[in-house]
Write a protein that holds these residues in place. Structure first.
Motif, PDB file in Angstrom:
ATOM      1  N   SER A 135       0.680  -1.238   0.053  1.00 22.97           N
ATOM      2  CA  SER A 135      -0.225  -0.110  -0.007  1.00 22.97           C
ATOM      3  C   SER A 135       0.794   1.470   0.086  1.00 22.97           C
ATOM      4  N   PHE A 136       2.093   1.092   0.891  1.00 21.88           N
ATOM      5  CA  PHE A 136       3.122   2.489   0.654  1.00 21.88           C
ATOM      6  C   PHE A 136       3.445   2.634  -0.600  1.00 21.88           C
ATOM      7  N   GLN A 137       3.918   1.441  -1.163  1.00 21.25           N
ATOM      8  CA  GLN A 137       4.311   1.349  -2.638  1.00 21.25           C
ATOM      9  C   GLN A 137       3.433   2.110  -3.636  1.00 21.25           C
ATOM     10  N   GLN A 138       2.020   1.803  -3.506  1.00 22.68           N
ATOM     11  CA  GLN A 138       1.093   2.349  -4.413  1.00 22.68           C
ATOM     12  C   GLN A 138       0.914   3.957  -4.001  1.00 22.68           C
ATOM     13  N   ALA A 139       0.766   4.268  -2.841  1.00 26.80           N
ATOM     14  CA  ALA A 139       0.860   5.769  -2.554  1.00 26.80           C
ATOM     15  C   ALA A 139       1.865   6.306  -2.942  1.00 26.80           C
ATOM     16  N   MET A 140       3.139   5.988  -2.685  1.00 31.02           N
ATOM     17  CA  MET A 140       4.458   6.676  -3.350  1.00 31.02           C
ATOM     18  C   MET A 140       4.422   6.895  -4.784  1.00 31.02           C
ATOM     19  N   ASN A 141       4.093   5.624  -5.427  1.00 30.61           N
ATOM     20  CA  ASN A 141       4.176   5.752  -6.876  1.00 30.61           C
ATOM     21  C   ASN A 141       3.073   6.603  -7.568  1.00 30.61           C
ATOM     22  N   GLY A 142       1.911   6.711  -6.954  1.00 32.40           N
ATOM     23  CA  GLY A 142       0.640   7.695  -7.101  1.00 32.40           C
ATOM     24  C   GLY A 142       1.087   9.026  -7.061  1.00 32.40           C
ATOM     25  N   ALA A 151       4.192  10.193  -6.822  1.00 31.55           N
ATOM     26  CA  ALA A 151       5.209  10.532  -8.094  1.00 31.55           C
ATOM     27  C   ALA A 151       4.729  10.678  -9.174  1.00 31.55           C
ATOM     28  N   THR A 152       3.637   9.952  -9.539  1.00 34.27           N
ATOM     29  CA  THR A 152       3.020  10.297 -10.892  1.00 34.27           C
ATOM     30  C   THR A 152       2.267  11.694 -10.956  1.00 34.27           C
ATOM     31  N   VAL A 153       2.028  12.251  -9.895  1.00 40.01           N
ATOM     32  CA  VAL A 153       1.292  13.639  -9.880  1.00 40.01           C
ATOM     33  C   VAL A 153       2.444  14.507 -10.152  1.00 40.01           C
ATOM     34  N   HIS A 154       3.464  14.474  -9.766  1.00 41.35           N
ATOM     35  CA  HIS A 154       4.599  15.326 -10.092  1.00 41.35           C
ATOM     36  C   HIS A 154       5.519  15.100 -11.186  1.00 41.35           C
ATOM     37  N   TYR A 155       5.415  13.723 -11.698  1.00 44.82           N
ATOM     38  CA  TYR A 155       6.139  13.568 -13.091  1.00 44.82           C
ATOM     39  C   TYR A 155       4.979  13.853 -14.030  1.00 44.82           C
ATOM     40  N   LEU A 206      -1.574   5.293 -11.036  1.00 51.15           N
ATOM     41  CA  LEU A 206      -2.922   6.369 -11.541  1.00 51.15           C
ATOM     42  C   LEU A 206      -3.955   6.365 -10.773  1.00 51.15           C
ATOM     43  N   LEU A 207      -4.478   5.163 -10.455  1.00 56.63           N
ATOM     44  CA  LEU A 207      -5.821   4.757  -9.523  1.00 56.63           C
ATOM     45  C   LEU A 207      -6.063   5.221  -8.050  1.00 56.63           C
TER      46      LEU A 207
END
Length: 334
Positions: free
Chosen positions: A192-199, A201-205, A262-263
């Protein structure tokens, strides 16, 4: 709580559209596991199979990043976003959690069996989904812990345990399973932390393509180091197979990680995770019926547990009236 650009808050999916995508994304996980498991058996080396999976995924997502305009734009934003500390720098190591999951799968499934491994992972992921949403680590901000969300989480864990119960073996030595269970439990908790971290990062990338690329770079580096250490100690396994389908695990991982990143912006970490768990159970059921693996069991609890999992998603996501089940825990959120 990590700050999120205002422009990103407008580009969200409604629940009715996002949840089916989460379930559909979860469908690929059992197939990916089946492919990577077969590759590990062919190579006689589980770590080597994980290296192949991550490396093929890295090659694919790197090609997409370079070939598409949005991918190239995302590449240009990675270093400035990290340098400006738009989010904690350790988020770039989110791929290490994926590597940990693969390692846990490699070393504990044989000891625990698929059933107990699945229950441990789902339990850890569901508990941390509540925590991560409450902390506001994901791009969607804080989401309150309500009685309905807790009930949906408990139902999910119970449903998964019921669905996989026909696969439990007769090993009654519980003490010998405690330590092996901790690794998949920790891997699931960190997912869950991985998904939150990637999410985030996606916003800023500006694109999940860049976040997925960074994820695969970190995971591949960790797994290559682990395999080189194993190579120096135990030597190499069998040569790479020639069948093309052995190399589909990595591309499936790209799809899973990118869509999850993304989700979580729209659904939150808990609901995204629950949706993918439901898809995972449905996908496993379909695979066991259509292409059964050795030891596969499709019994009434398997079907009913899968249905109960889908019902748990409904409980956790429907807009129940405030106070219908329990009072909301104080704090900001939806």
């Amino acid at each position: 709580m990590v700050s999120v650009p205002q422009s990103s808050r407008r580009s969200t999916l409604p629940l009715a559209a996002g949840l089916p995508v989460a379930v559909a994304t979860g469908l690929v996980i059992p197939l990916q596991g089946r492919i990577n498991g077969a590759l590990g058996a062919r190579l006689d080396d589980g770590i080597a199979a994980a290296v192949v999976s991550f490396t093929t995924g890295l090659v694919l997502i790197a090609a997409i990043s370079l070939a598409t305009p949005k991918g190239r734009a995302g590449l240009r934003r990675i270093v400035p976003a990290v340098r400006s500390r738009s989010f904690p720098r350790f988020y770039v190591m989110a791929g290490g959690i994926g590597a940990l999951f693969v390692i846990a799968q490699t070393f504990t499934v044989v000891l625990l069996g698929v059933a107990l491994f699945t229950v441990a992972v789902v339990t850890g992921q569901t508990l941390s989904g509540l925590l991560v949403d409450r902390m506001g680590i994901g791009p969607g901000g804080k989401r309150s812990i309500t009685g309905v969300r807790i009930l949906g989480s408990v139902l999910t864990v119970a449903a998964v345990a019921w669905a996989v119960s026909p696969r439990f073996g007769g090993n009654t030595d519980v003490a010998s399973l405690v330590l092996p269970v901790l690794l998949p439990l920790a891997a699931g908790f960190l997912m869950s932390f991985q998904q939150a971290m990637n999410g985030t990062a996606t916003v800023h990338y500006g694109t999940p393509v860049a976040a997925t690329l960074v994820n695969f770079i970190a995971g591949a580096v960790i797994l290559w180091i682990a395999w080189l250490i194993k190579l120096s100690v135990a030597g190499a396994g069998n040569p790479l197979p020639g069948e093309w389908w052995f190399y589909l695990g990595g591309p499936m991982g790209c799809l899973f990680i990118g869509l999850a990143a993304l989700l979580v912006r729209s659904l939150g970490v808990l609901v995204t995770g629950l949706g993918m768990i439901a898809g995972q159970l449905v996908g496993s059921l379909v695979l066991d019926v259509v292409i059964p693996s050795p030891g596969a069991v499709v019994a009434l609890p398997t079907v009913l547990g899968t249905v109960l999992t889908l019902a748990a998603i409904v409980v956790a996501t429907l807009p129940w009236p405030r106070g219908a089940f329990a009072r909301k825990v104080p704090g900001k959120g939806r």
